[in-house]
Scaffold this motif. Structure first.
Motif, PDB file in Angstrom:
ATOM      1  N   VAL A  95      10.032   7.964  -4.534  1.00  0.00           N
ATOM      2  CA  VAL A  95       9.018   8.144  -5.310  1.00  0.00           C
ATOM      3  C   VAL A  95       8.003   6.921  -5.597  1.00  0.00           C
ATOM      4  O   VAL A  95       6.549   7.089  -5.301  1.00  0.00           O
ATOM      5  CB  VAL A  95       9.496   8.474  -6.866  1.00  0.00           C
ATOM      6  CG1 VAL A  95       8.131   8.451  -7.859  1.00  0.00           C
ATOM      7  CG2 VAL A  95      10.223   9.681  -6.951  1.00  0.00           C
ATOM      8  N   LEU A  96       8.633   5.584  -5.530  1.00  0.00           N
ATOM      9  CA  LEU A  96       7.633   4.572  -5.525  1.00  0.00           C
ATOM     10  C   LEU A  96       6.917   4.411  -4.091  1.00  0.00           C
ATOM     11  O   LEU A  96       5.612   4.275  -4.214  1.00  0.00           O
ATOM     12  CB  LEU A  96       8.486   3.119  -5.612  1.00  0.00           C
ATOM     13  CG  LEU A  96       9.097   2.927  -7.042  1.00  0.00           C
ATOM     14  CD1 LEU A  96      10.182   1.905  -6.861  1.00  0.00           C
ATOM     15  CD2 LEU A  96       7.998   2.782  -8.006  1.00  0.00           C
ATOM     16  N   PHE A  97       7.411   4.725  -3.153  1.00  0.00           N
ATOM     17  CA  PHE A  97       6.744   4.764  -1.781  1.00  0.00           C
ATOM     18  C   PHE A  97       5.530   5.442  -1.653  1.00  0.00           C
ATOM     19  O   PHE A  97       4.341   5.339  -1.464  1.00  0.00           O
ATOM     20  CB  PHE A  97       8.026   4.952  -0.573  1.00  0.00           C
ATOM     21  CG  PHE A  97       7.147   5.108   0.546  1.00  0.00           C
ATOM     22  CD1 PHE A  97       6.823   3.716   1.329  1.00  0.00           C
ATOM     23  CD2 PHE A  97       6.828   5.895   1.472  1.00  0.00           C
ATOM     24  CE1 PHE A  97       6.163   3.860   2.678  1.00  0.00           C
ATOM     25  CE2 PHE A  97       6.123   6.165   2.639  1.00  0.00           C
ATOM     26  CZ  PHE A  97       5.981   4.731   3.212  1.00  0.00           C
ATOM     27  N   GLU A  98       5.846   6.838  -2.143  1.00  0.00           N
ATOM     28  CA  GLU A  98       4.846   7.836  -2.139  1.00  0.00           C
ATOM     29  C   GLU A  98       3.593   7.534  -2.910  1.00  0.00           C
ATOM     30  O   GLU A  98       2.484   7.868  -2.798  1.00  0.00           O
ATOM     31  CB  GLU A  98       5.269   9.143  -2.269  1.00  0.00           C
ATOM     32  CG  GLU A  98       6.104   9.841  -1.061  1.00  0.00           C
ATOM     33  CD  GLU A  98       6.923  10.935  -1.513  1.00  0.00           C
ATOM     34  OE1 GLU A  98       6.429  11.517  -2.558  1.00  0.00           O
ATOM     35  OE2 GLU A  98       7.307  11.588  -0.643  1.00  0.00           O
ATOM     36  N   ALA A  99       4.097   7.165  -4.245  1.00  0.00           N
ATOM     37  CA  ALA A  99       3.098   6.864  -5.375  1.00  0.00           C
ATOM     38  C   ALA A  99       2.505   5.400  -4.799  1.00  0.00           C
ATOM     39  O   ALA A  99       1.003   5.599  -4.992  1.00  0.00           O
ATOM     40  CB  ALA A  99       3.831   6.323  -6.657  1.00  0.00           C
TER      41      ALA A  99
END
Length: 301
Positions: A100-104
């Protein structure tokens, strides 16, 4: 007492099942609406609930395995099964949180940001309300059956409600000319997923490595010291087996007591810990009080 503990584990399964059903429905709703409305925060919240499905299944499996009675190679029973399941769930949750952090982060640095449709905010509020209801049910159930696993599930439920509220704030903020606020909120959601995973991992490893609450050990010590016939409390050790505590105690008694009297004092120690602190089992080792022992040796000489 053992049968009651097993019955409580069976009741605890209800909380896990309700959480699983709620998370499945909310995950599907958030991912569909989040994709249609173009909300990174709501999709991140949906992925958060997807990890909660795994965590709830792990709790359910752990509660089911923990109900197995003791056998020849599990003489204390299978109580730690739920702890192992929680550890596995923490790894899965951490992996999803990092995704989630990578995509955000990638979305934050895009040149173009579009405000998500306001239906995403309505969905977030609705889902937060559902999780508050699930939290209240699981909290009451955990208090009733005194289950650490179900109480942990309840705390996860209320944290998910707050995550949904956070997503709503990001979505509404993006309607006021701040479209970047939505992916930034997704980053916060990702961090919360990682923090929850770390908290579960830390608690599970603490239990599996025989860590125990030092304040609770002091309470045991104080209780034992107040029992008639106990001269001193030399040592108190404890470890967790699921939601149960196994306690080892070393006490001293008067050296001139006969075997039956010393045994009765040990029984009083066991019963007091079992009744007042609801520990699973107690092992008591008794020794003669040192000063009296040395005085008796001198008199014999």
């Amino acid at each position: 007492m053992d049968q009651q503990r097993y019955d409580n584990l069976k009741l605890g399964e209800r909380g896990a099942i309700i959480s699983i059903i709620a998370y499945i429905c909310l995950t599907a709703l958030k991912l569909v609406i989040g994709t249609m409305a173009g909300s990174e925060a709501l999709k991140a919240d949906g992925l958060n609930n997807a990890t909660d499905i795994v965590a709830s299944i792990a709790v359910f499996i752990g509660l089911r395995f923990a109900q197995r009675p003791a056998d020849k190679d599990h003489t204390y029973g299978h109580w730690r099964a739920e702890t192992v399941a929680s550890l596995v769930a923490s790894f899965i949750m951490m992996a999803v949180g990092l995704q989630v952090l990578f995509e955000a982060f990638g979305s934050v640095f895009q040149d173009k940001h579009e405000s998500p449709d306001l239906i995403a905010a309505y969905t977030g509020v609705f889902c937060a309300g559902i999780m508050v209801l699930v939290y209240r049910y699981n909290k009451r159930l955990a208090t009733r059956i005194k289950s650490q696993a179900v109480m942990a599930a309840a705390r996860d439920n209320i944290s998910d409600a707050w995550v949904s509220i956070g997503a709503v704030i990001g979505i509404i903020g993006s309607q006021f000319g701040l479209p970047w606020l939505d992916p930034v909120t997704a980053i916060i959601v990702g961090l919360l997923i990682c923090k929850t995973a770390w908290d579960i991992f830390r608690e599970a490893t603490h239990h599996l490595t025989d860590g125990f609450d030092v304040d609770l050990i002091q309470e045991y010590r104080d209780t034992i010291a107040g029992i008639a016939g106990v001269e001193t409390v030399k040592e108190v050790r404890a470890r967790n087996y699921g939601s149960n505590a196994v306690v080892d105690v070393v006490i001293t008694v008067k050296a001139d007591l006969d075997l039956q009297q010393a045994h009765d004092i040990c029984t009083d120690v066991e019963n007091e810990l079992l009744e007042e602190h609801q520990v699973y089992t107690v092992h008591v080792h008794v020794e003669p009080e040192p000063e009296q022992e040395s005085r008796m040796i001198k008199e014999c000489m």
